[in-house]
Write a protein that holds these residues in place. Sequence first.
Motif, PDB file in Angstrom:
ATOM      1  N   ALA A   5      13.960  27.447  39.325  1.00  0.00           N
ATOM      2  CA  ALA A   5      14.177  28.787  38.804  1.00  0.00           C
ATOM      3  C   ALA A   5      13.054  29.678  39.321  1.00  0.00           C
ATOM      4  O   ALA A   5      11.914  29.571  38.878  1.00  0.00           O
ATOM      5  N   ALA A   6      13.383  30.522  40.265  1.00  0.00           N
ATOM      6  CA  ALA A   6      12.371  31.262  41.025  1.00  0.00           C
ATOM      7  C   ALA A   6      12.006  32.577  40.362  1.00  0.00           C
ATOM      8  O   ALA A   6      12.483  33.639  40.743  1.00  0.00           O
ATOM      9  N   GLU A  55      14.534  32.616  49.240  1.00  0.00           N
ATOM     10  CA  GLU A  55      14.095  31.986  50.484  1.00  0.00           C
ATOM     11  C   GLU A  55      12.657  31.475  50.365  1.00  0.00           C
ATOM     12  O   GLU A  55      12.341  30.357  50.793  1.00  0.00           O
ATOM     13  N   ALA A  56      11.772  32.288  49.791  1.00  0.00           N
ATOM     14  CA  ALA A  56      10.367  31.906  49.682  1.00  0.00           C
ATOM     15  C   ALA A  56      10.191  30.683  48.785  1.00  0.00           C
ATOM     16  O   ALA A  56       9.478  29.729  49.137  1.00  0.00           O
ATOM     17  N   PHE A  57      10.850  30.685  47.645  1.00  0.00           N
ATOM     18  CA  PHE A  57      10.650  29.599  46.692  1.00  0.00           C
ATOM     19  C   PHE A  57      11.456  28.354  47.044  1.00  0.00           C
ATOM     20  O   PHE A  57      11.052  27.239  46.710  1.00  0.00           O
ATOM     21  N   CYS A  58      12.576  28.514  47.719  1.00  0.00           N
ATOM     22  CA  CYS A  58      13.339  27.356  48.179  1.00  0.00           C
ATOM     23  C   CYS A  58      12.534  26.600  49.234  1.00  0.00           C
ATOM     24  O   CYS A  58      12.454  25.366  49.221  1.00  0.00           O
ATOM     25  N   LYS A  59      11.918  27.342  50.137  1.00  0.00           N
ATOM     26  CA  LYS A  59      11.090  26.726  51.173  1.00  0.00           C
ATOM     27  C   LYS A  59       9.896  26.007  50.558  1.00  0.00           C
ATOM     28  O   LYS A  59       9.527  24.898  50.974  1.00  0.00           O
ATOM     29  N   ALA A  60       9.297  26.623  49.546  1.00  0.00           N
ATOM     30  CA  ALA A  60       8.111  26.029  48.915  1.00  0.00           C
ATOM     31  C   ALA A  60       8.452  24.808  48.076  1.00  0.00           C
ATOM     32  O   ALA A  60       7.663  23.859  47.993  1.00  0.00           O
ATOM     33  N   SER A  61       9.615  24.807  47.434  1.00  0.00           N
ATOM     34  CA  SER A  61       9.979  23.722  46.520  1.00  0.00           C
ATOM     35  C   SER A  61      10.793  22.622  47.171  1.00  0.00           C
ATOM     36  O   SER A  61      10.763  21.471  46.726  1.00  0.00           O
TER      37      SER A  61
END
Length: 211
Positions: A5-6, A55-61
């Motif tokens: 959950a971003a 995009e930012a949080f999907c890449k990080a997680s």
Amino acid sequence: MLICAASNNAGKLKELRRILERMGHEVKSLRELGIALDPEETGTTFAENARIKAEAFCKASGLPTVADDSGLCVDALHGAPGVYSARYAGHHGDDAANNAKLLREMADVPAEQRTARFVSAVCFLLPDGRELLVEGECPGSVAFTETGTNGFGYDPLFIPDRVGLPDGTTIENTARRSYAELADGEKDAISHRGRAMEKLDAQLPAFLEQA
């Protein structure tokens, strides 16, 4: 499904978690995942900003990620604060200052011209880059004073046209209660975010099957 959950907004995270868990998903917050990012929201629409965050949080997680961008669009202010809702008064996330500015801007606007709507764009993004984007709206109006404590952001000032019932139906908000005066179920049934997430829930099985 395990979903990131971003959101760095505690109130928004609470709603996203509540709705996603009701849909049967396991939710991890950014804090639980050890992610400390604050991507710059440079989009000119709610959808663009939701995608940026997803995009930012999907890449990080490395997890399927749900990100929301939402705001209040006031007709008398030509759609403002819109995508700038969280930083309307100049500092991101200062709810008190944002509400105070909105009341100042609306001081001379009569009741019949205080129509507004909350808008939510939700982006569901898979680690392979495939995305599902949905939007939801809740029509209502801007109150003259803040009421209620069960909410965040502009909730104490927003009077939705309808409220939810336990059976999932809705009725006219004749008592003119604000978002912040509604119980969670009453709000989720009619809220912009709740409506967007309903669309996500309906479209997700087919999307995942294709993916």
